[in-house]
Structure formats: structure tokens, C-alpha cells
Scaffold this motif. Structure first.
Motif, mmCIF file in Angstrom:
data_model
loop_
_atom_site.group_PDB
_atom_site.id
_atom_site.type_symbol
_atom_site.label_atom_id
_atom_site.label_comp_id
_atom_site.label_asym_id
_atom_site.label_seq_id
_atom_site.Cartn_x
_atom_site.Cartn_y
_atom_site.Cartn_z
ATOM 1 N N PRO A 235 29.105 35.104 48.578
ATOM 2 C CA PRO A 235 29.887 35.972 47.607
ATOM 3 C C PRO A 235 31.119 36.760 48.311
ATOM 4 O O PRO A 235 31.194 36.865 49.479
ATOM 5 C CB PRO A 235 28.771 37.283 47.317
ATOM 6 C CG PRO A 235 27.904 37.140 48.467
ATOM 7 C CD PRO A 235 27.934 35.860 49.200
ATOM 8 N N TYR A 236 32.077 36.990 47.244
ATOM 9 C CA TYR A 236 33.405 37.587 47.866
ATOM 10 C C TYR A 236 33.977 38.409 46.778
ATOM 11 O O TYR A 236 33.587 38.307 45.579
ATOM 12 C CB TYR A 236 34.197 36.429 48.411
ATOM 13 C CG TYR A 236 34.737 35.559 47.292
ATOM 14 C CD1 TYR A 236 35.621 35.847 46.276
ATOM 15 C CD2 TYR A 236 34.125 34.454 46.896
ATOM 16 C CE1 TYR A 236 36.122 34.966 45.337
ATOM 17 C CE2 TYR A 236 34.377 33.516 45.970
ATOM 18 C CZ TYR A 236 35.424 33.906 45.116
ATOM 19 O OH TYR A 236 35.726 33.091 43.961
ATOM 20 N N THR A 237 34.797 39.337 47.277
ATOM 21 C CA THR A 237 35.554 40.168 46.194
ATOM 22 C C THR A 237 36.929 39.843 46.440
ATOM 23 O O THR A 237 37.472 40.089 47.379
ATOM 24 C CB THR A 237 35.343 41.643 46.419
ATOM 25 O OG1 THR A 237 33.805 41.906 46.245
ATOM 26 C CG2 THR A 237 36.211 42.621 45.349
ATOM 27 N N ILE A 238 37.702 39.814 45.356
ATOM 28 C CA ILE A 238 39.066 39.525 45.530
ATOM 29 C C ILE A 238 39.784 40.873 45.325
ATOM 30 O O ILE A 238 39.516 41.573 44.538
ATOM 31 C CB ILE A 238 39.846 38.854 44.307
ATOM 32 C CG1 ILE A 238 39.193 37.202 44.450
ATOM 33 C CG2 ILE A 238 41.243 38.748 44.398
ATOM 34 C CD1 ILE A 238 39.673 36.368 43.309
ATOM 35 N N ASN A 239 40.420 41.333 46.554
ATOM 36 C CA ASN A 239 41.164 42.561 46.536
ATOM 37 C C ASN A 239 42.520 42.319 46.796
ATOM 38 O O ASN A 239 43.197 42.048 47.878
ATOM 39 C CB ASN A 239 40.542 43.316 48.222
ATOM 40 C CG ASN A 239 41.171 44.555 48.129
ATOM 41 O OD1 ASN A 239 42.171 44.999 47.378
ATOM 42 N ND2 ASN A 239 40.871 45.276 49.448
ATOM 43 N N PRO A 240 43.164 42.627 45.630
ATOM 44 C CA PRO A 240 44.806 42.293 45.673
ATOM 45 C C PRO A 240 45.664 43.128 46.604
ATOM 46 O O PRO A 240 46.636 43.035 46.541
ATOM 47 C CB PRO A 240 45.287 42.675 43.966
ATOM 48 C CG PRO A 240 43.887 43.495 43.581
ATOM 49 C CD PRO A 240 42.709 43.117 44.075
ATOM 50 N N ARG A 241 45.019 44.363 47.102
ATOM 51 C CA ARG A 241 45.660 45.384 47.952
ATOM 52 C C ARG A 241 45.479 44.851 49.392
ATOM 53 O O ARG A 241 45.980 45.558 50.206
ATOM 54 C CB ARG A 241 45.246 46.969 47.424
ATOM 55 C CG ARG A 241 45.645 47.183 46.349
ATOM 56 C CD ARG A 241 45.249 48.431 45.987
ATOM 57 N NE ARG A 241 45.373 49.747 46.900
ATOM 58 C CZ ARG A 241 45.094 50.984 46.838
ATOM 59 N NH1 ARG A 241 44.272 51.359 45.778
ATOM 60 N NH2 ARG A 241 45.137 51.695 48.043
ATOM 61 N N LEU A 242 44.707 43.792 49.627
ATOM 62 C CA LEU A 242 44.314 43.443 50.902
ATOM 63 C C LEU A 242 45.556 42.813 51.543
ATOM 64 O O LEU A 242 46.078 41.851 51.065
ATOM 65 C CB LEU A 242 43.205 42.651 51.161
ATOM 66 C CG LEU A 242 42.774 41.962 52.568
ATOM 67 C CD1 LEU A 242 42.313 43.031 53.233
ATOM 68 C CD2 LEU A 242 41.568 41.043 52.362
ATOM 69 N N VAL A 243 46.258 43.428 52.537
ATOM 70 C CA VAL A 243 47.566 42.660 53.023
ATOM 71 C C VAL A 243 47.559 42.490 54.494
ATOM 72 O O VAL A 243 48.409 41.806 55.225
ATOM 73 C CB VAL A 243 48.800 43.684 52.754
ATOM 74 C CG1 VAL A 243 48.922 43.837 51.473
ATOM 75 C CG2 VAL A 243 48.606 45.223 53.506
ATOM 76 N N ARG A 244 46.546 43.216 55.245
ATOM 77 C CA ARG A 244 46.249 43.018 56.699
ATOM 78 C C ARG A 244 47.465 43.683 57.313
ATOM 79 O O ARG A 244 48.438 44.045 56.822
ATOM 80 C CB ARG A 244 46.273 41.416 57.411
ATOM 81 C CG ARG A 244 44.955 40.729 56.906
ATOM 82 C CD ARG A 244 43.815 41.344 57.234
ATOM 83 N NE ARG A 244 43.720 41.111 58.860
ATOM 84 C CZ ARG A 244 43.104 41.827 59.563
ATOM 85 N NH1 ARG A 244 42.379 43.160 58.935
ATOM 86 N NH2 ARG A 244 43.052 41.749 60.779
#
Length: 429
Positions: free
Chosen positions: A253-262
């Protein structure tokens, strides 16, 4: 007149790992090496010190790491500026370019050891900490991105970790990020009144990082900002979709996080983090992604690459929460002796035992049998070998079990000839 020397202590945020806890590190490192070997990764070791410009160029001059956190110095005014590595990837890519290791084929490599960042120490965040960093160099397809995420899922199962989940995003390619950057800057300019000082400072130099803010007053603005995913072209979307498909097939399972930039500038396309709710503010256990442009950025030939890093301190903290494991014993056998000749003979017998692969401690110095038995018990040894004056004279040795057998019974103490000691121990250990 002598002055009292002031006691020296460890530097704040740089911790000693003592014998009572180092076994946990060795156990984790052994699990990691076995796991990495299962996927064909080979060890690569780079220097702790690198030229500062490597990190400024590779990580990004306007990142927190380069701006605030690096340990940087010069040996003299006209010397090259040097930095203690704050992460592994830039150094690994530098070495890959310098030694041309991807000349004939792609490479799967890993590094493990200390990294250094000057930040405020707190639980799970230190100034000297440890990472294992995994890099797949020369692989372009989404299959390797997915494989790395799947192999991490296997690691969490090996370690018995449950409260850990995957967040995923795509940063697209350079031109796509450029178009998004222009739209994002306009959005930030329209909401400049809610930006804090850090946000205003980064608005034009690194606007994507503004969205990674933890400031509660900026959350609504960040949530409503233009989404990078909306600017992705068909190839970038297809790359990301293939990863998602493979993860779904693997049951991850995963969540798409559009604010994830590293926090590093060199990423493109895939970025991901594994996060937990069990470590308070230090939620990220592992982070990584694709960095296809880093080779050319550092003067090499275009080479696709993808990788990730895991903080070992945080991993150990999660393992301690998930399981209760006793420290291993110091030895299998503890040799107790009394008298000069017995002490010399004890050393010879211990070497015979070590030839069999057993861990053996010979009591150092002279002490009563009582105090030696006490030390033998503390060592966790299964058996004590006893050599006194009588045993030396008769050519014998006594074996005293110190632990219960598998059936819960304590075996009897026996006396055998010194020539037969190894055979008798083989029955007991």
C-alpha cells in the motif's frame, strides 16, 4: 604547580556506542548486508572528507544541508575547502565518475557508516549519525524504482516493523519542473503575507521546498499550491504509473503525497519516503528517489540512477519498540585457573577451543575461585573450564555447566583428561 585537567566529554550530538549496545548495531548491520546481498548490491566505501564544492554542486547550494548543516573547514587560508560528508550519494557518484565503474555495465552498490550534519540534537536526530545508502547506477526504467521500494518492504518484514508506510510522488523532468516552478512562484507571490522568513527567502531560489514547510500558518497556502503532478508529461506519468502498478501487484500500500519533494536538489521523477508514527517528530525512516541528472551535474556522462538512504539510529529505535531481544553472551567458554602453571596451561587449552570456532575468555590475573566463577556467570558462557593445581598435576580439567540444558535441567560437572576436553565440549556446546 600542576593544574587539574578538565574532563573531556563527547561532542554534543555525537554519541558513544558502548559494548552493552553495540551488539544491536552489529546484529542490524549483519541483517542489512544479508538483505542487500539478496538483491545483488555490493559494498562501496568512500572517504568521510570530500571537497566542499562536491556537495554544494550535487546537493544544491540553497538546500538546508549546504546552507546550514555541513561541517566545513580549510587546513590553511589557501587550501581547498573540505566538508565531512552529510550524505553518501554525491560521494558515490563522484567515485563512480572518477573510476568509470559503469563503463561496461550498470552497478548496484551500497555504503554504510557515519554522516555529519550540524543541527540541533534531539531524539532520532544527531550531529553524527549512521546511514546505509543504496544506489542503482545506470538503470533507467521504473522497474528498478519499484524493485527498491519492494526490497524495503521485505526489510521491514525481516525486522518485524509494522507501523511504517510508504509515501510516493513524482517530480517529473527538468522542463516540467520549470513550468511548475513559474506557476508556484506566482502562487507564493500572491500569498506572500502568510510566508514566514524561511519561505520568503526560498521563494525564488527553491520554491518547491517552501511547500515542505511545517509551519501551521502556511499549510492552507501549501495545500492549495499548484500541483507538480499536473505539469507532468506523458512519459513522466507513464514512468510513475508503472511503479504504482508494480507496487499494487506486490501488495504494497502507498499514499501519493504531492507535497513530497525531499531535501536534496538532485532528484527527478520518483521520490519516496517510508514514514512512521512511532518516533514522534522524526517520522521519516527511509527516503530516496531517482537522480538521473546528478552524473552530468558532477561532470560525468549522462547516467540514470536511483537510490535511497536509511537512518540506522531511527531503525534501531523502531526495532526496540517492536521486539525484546537479549544481549548475546560474551563467550561460550570461560576458563578459570589457579596457580602459575595452571594459568599457562589455560591459555593453551583456550587456543584449542578457539580452533573449533568457540568464543573463549581466559580469566586475566589472579583471583579466588569464587570471584572467577562470578565473572564467568556474568559473561554468559555456557561452560566453565576449571584448572587448579590438582588438575595440572593429574593432567585433567573440570567442566562445570553454567546454564540450563534445552530440557531445563542442569548438567553435572565432570572431570576429563585435558586431551579429551574438546570432545567433551562438543557434546555440551
Amino acid at each position: 604547580m600542576s593544574t587539574k585537567f578538565e574532563k573531556v566529554t563527547a561532542i554534543r550530538g555525537m554519541n558513544d556506542i558502548l559494548p552493552g549496545e553495540s551488539w544491536q548495531w552489529e546484529r542490524l548491520e549483519s541483517i542489512l548486508r544479508t538483505w542487500l546481498a539478496q538483491y545483488g548490491y555490493l559494498n562501496m566505501r568512500t572517504p568521510i572528507l570530500e571537497q566542499t564544492r562536491l556537495f554544494a554542486r550535487g546537493i544544491g547550494e540553497v538546500t538546508d544541508i549546504v546552507e546550514k548543516e555541513m561541517y566545513t573547514f580549510r587546513m590553511s587560508e589557501d587550501a581547498e575547502q573540505l566538508t565531512m560528508r552529510p550524505e553518501f550519494t554525491a560521494g558515490v557518484v563522484r567515485a563512480a565518475i572518477e573510476h568509470n565503474i559503469t563503463y561496461d555495465r550498470p552497478q548496484r552498490v551500497y555504503s554504510m557508516g557515519q554522516v555529519f550534519r550540524h543541527e540541533r540534537p534531539q531524539k532520532g536526530r544527531y550531529r553524527q549519525f549512521h546511514q546505509v545508502s543504496i544506489e542503482a547506477l545506470g538503470f533507467a526504467g521504473p522497474d528498478i524504482d519499484a524493485e527498491q521500494i519492494i526490497m524495503l518492504s521485505r526489510l521491514w518484514k525481516l525486522l518485524g516493523l509494522k507501523d511504517i508506510h510508504l509515501e510516493l510522488n513524482s517530480l517529473g523532468q527538468v522542463e516540467e519542473r520549470k513550468a511548475h516552478r513559474e506557476a508556484l512562484i506566482k502562487h507564493l507571490e500572491a500569498h506572500i503575507d502568510v510566508l514566514d522568513e524561511d519561505g520568503k527567502r526560498r521563494m525564488y531560489t527553491n520554491p518547491l521546498r517552501v511547500l515542505d514547510t511545517k509551519n501551521p500558518a502556511m499549510q492552507e497556502m501549501a495545500n492549495n499550491a499548484p500541483k507538480l503532478f499536473d505539469f507532468l508529461g506523458e512519459e513522466s506519468k507513464a514512468h510513475f504509473q508503472e511503479i504504482c502498478t508494480r507496487l499494487e501487484q506486490a501488495g504494497i500500500p502507498y499514499t501519493i503525497n504531492p507535497r513530497l519533494v525531499r531535501g536534496l536538489d538532485y532528484y527527478n521523477l520518483t521520490v519516496f519516503e517510508w514514514v512512521t508514527g512511532s518516533l514522534g517528530a522524526q517520522a521519516t525512516v527511509c527516503g530516496g528517489g531517482r537522480y538521473d541528472g546528478l552524473f552530468t551535474l558532477l561532470g560525468g556522462k549522462p547516467t540514470p540512477a536511483v537510490g535511497f538512504a536509511i537512518g540506522l539510529e531511527r531503525l534501531l529505535a523502531l526495532m526496540e519498540q517492536a521486539e525484546s531481544v537479549s544481549a548475546p553472551s560474551e563467550a561460550d567458554i570461560y576458563v578459570i585457573h589457579q596457580g602459575d602453571e595452571a594459568a599457562r596451561r589455560a591459555v593453551q587449552i583456550a587456543e584449542l577451543c578457539r580452533d573449533q570456532g568457540w568464543r573463549v575468555i581466559v580469566h586475566a590475573g589472579s583471583a579466588s575461585f569464587k570471584s572467577q566463577f562470578k565473572r564467568a556467570d556474568i559473561s554468559g558462557a555456557q561452560v566453565a573450564l576449571i584448572l587448579g593445581e590438582a588438575e595440572v598435576k593429574e593432567g585433567t580439567i573440570s567442566l562445570k555447566p553454567l546454564r540450563l540444558a534445552d530440557n531445563g535441567m542442569m548438567l553435572e560437572q565432570v572431570t576429563v583428561s585435558q586431551d579429551a576436553v574438546v570432545a567433551e565440549l562438543q557434546k555440551r556446546i
